[in-house]
Write an enzyme that holds these catalytic residues in place. Structure first.
Site, PDB file in Angstrom:
ATOM      1  N   SER A 156      -0.960  -3.480  -3.901  1.00  0.00           N
ATOM      2  CA  SER A 156      -1.489  -2.566  -4.727  1.00  0.00           C
ATOM      3  C   SER A 156      -2.920  -1.829  -4.444  1.00  0.00           C
ATOM      4  O   SER A 156      -2.814  -1.338  -3.222  1.00  0.00           O
ATOM      5  CB  SER A 156      -1.716  -3.175  -6.145  1.00  0.00           C
ATOM      6  OG  SER A 156      -1.695  -2.266  -7.282  1.00  0.00           O
ATOM      7  N   ASP A 247       9.221   0.122  -9.131  1.00  0.00           N
ATOM      8  CA  ASP A 247       7.779   0.456  -9.110  1.00  0.00           C
ATOM      9  C   ASP A 247       7.486   1.946  -9.060  1.00  0.00           C
ATOM     10  O   ASP A 247       8.028   2.590  -8.458  1.00  0.00           O
ATOM     11  CB  ASP A 247       7.073  -0.275  -7.923  1.00  0.00           C
ATOM     12  CG  ASP A 247       5.579  -0.171  -7.571  1.00  0.00           C
ATOM     13  OD1 ASP A 247       5.057   0.435  -8.805  1.00  0.00           O
ATOM     14  OD2 ASP A 247       5.085  -0.755  -6.889  1.00  0.00           O
ATOM     15  N   HIS A 279       6.433  -3.659  -9.689  1.00  0.00           N
ATOM     16  CA  HIS A 279       5.247  -3.850  -8.844  1.00  0.00           C
ATOM     17  C   HIS A 279       4.699  -5.266  -8.726  1.00  0.00           C
ATOM     18  O   HIS A 279       4.538  -5.935  -9.933  1.00  0.00           O
ATOM     19  CB  HIS A 279       4.131  -2.893  -9.743  1.00  0.00           C
ATOM     20  CG  HIS A 279       3.012  -2.689  -8.909  1.00  0.00           C
ATOM     21  ND1 HIS A 279       2.803  -2.036  -7.682  1.00  0.00           N
ATOM     22  CD2 HIS A 279       1.616  -3.092  -9.283  1.00  0.00           C
ATOM     23  CE1 HIS A 279       1.524  -2.086  -7.460  1.00  0.00           C
ATOM     24  NE2 HIS A 279       0.952  -2.647  -8.342  1.00  0.00           N
TER      25      HIS A 279
END
Length: 305
Positions: A156, A247, A279
């Site tokens: 991320s 995601d 995610h």
């Protein structure tokens, strides 16, 4: 009559900013201690890199009594640049398991967070940790780190940091073998319908992280922005770009993969997509079969070549 402090800004689900300037984080603050010897056979400890930067180190316990040199991974956690740490109940078990599966030393970096410390602080802290690592500034590194097999990885926001660190890396100074970008935070124009649904959330996070530059114009998240350095400057030999099917960052991750292939960069890039997952699923569902397969893929990348 006593005045009760009222929250004047909320950024759900991450934090509140009170009218006295106090930052109250609502998630990502829990920690777990390191372990001299975990069930996976890993020793971990916390180290201070500088007054502002720290890290948690991981090493297979059996390596401590040998002269074997191990691949070395510098890892950058996610959390939108505003929450989480290497010491959290999500990241500590993951690093412990990855160190065991891949047989590597891990330096998991604790960089400063926004909004108290806005970008580029996270990048500068991360670079400081890299220099500390390649300087072999701890006995575990001096005795067991193979800097010819040095890797960066992150998820991320941490995946974004990986990109930025690889762009800063000069092969003449740091022999970076490869990088792993897991569900990296990139943004930019030509948004899909799924991405448009998340504009409000992304803009909210960005106001905390870098309020002086609009996210569409920021070279930190948009590699095509005016000030961005060409992708040909990426200072490593191999890239593993990981996306998850569900995601909302999936499309931007794939665009980065295609842009890197077409940039003229001379390394090798591979795309790994996990179907049916969202995610950073591997952190929230570490025991599921797809998380197990994904860890094997990352471990294999760290042990190639």
């Amino acid at each position: 009559m006593e005045t009760v402090d009222q929250t004047f800004e909320e950024y759900p689900p991450f934090l509140r900013i009170h009218n006295d300037g106090t930052i109250e984080r609502l998630v990502g603050t829990q920690t777990v201690p390191p372990s001299p010897l975990s069930d996976a056979g890993i020793s971990s400890k916390d180290v201070v890199i500088s007054p502002n930067v720290s890290a948690r180190l991981y090493i297979p316990h059996s390596a401590l009594s040998s002269t074997k040199k191990l691949p070395t991974l510098v890892y950058f956690h996610g959390g939108g640049f505003i929450i989480e740490s290497p010491f959290s109940p999500h990241y500590h078990p993951y690093q412990d398991s990855l160190a065991a599966k891949a047989g590597v030393i891990i330096v998991s970096v604790n960089y400063r967070l926004a909004p108290e410390h806005r970008l580029p602080t996270s990048y500068d802290d991360s670079w400081e940790a890299i220099k500390w690592t390649v300087g072999l500034s701890d006995e575990w590194l001096r005795d067991h780190a193979d800097l010819d097999r040095l890797f960066f990885a992150g998820d991320s926001a941490g995946g974004n940091i990986v990109h930025q660190m690889a762009m800063r890396t000069s092969p003449s100074e740091i022999r970076l073998r490869g990088v792993v970008l897991v569900h990296p935070f990139f943004w930019g124009p030509n948004l899909s319908d799924t991405e448009k649904e998340q504009i409000g959330f992304v803009d909210m996070v960005w106001r905390l992280v870098s309020p002086d530059v609009g996210i569409m114009q920021s070279h930190w998240v948009n590699w095509e922005a005016e000030r961005a350095t060409p992708l040909t400057k990426l200072g490593c030999q191999r890239v593993m770009l990981c996306v998850a099917e569900l995601d909302f960052l999936n499309k931007k991750g794939k665009e980065y993969y295609e842009a890197l292939k077409e940039s003229g960069w001379e390394g090798m890039v591979e795309l790994v997509e996990t179907e049916g997952e969202d995610h950073v699923f591997h952190l929230f569902k570490p025991d599921c079969e797809k998380a197990r397969v994904f860890m094997e893929q990352v471990a294999s990348f760290l042990n190639q070549g």
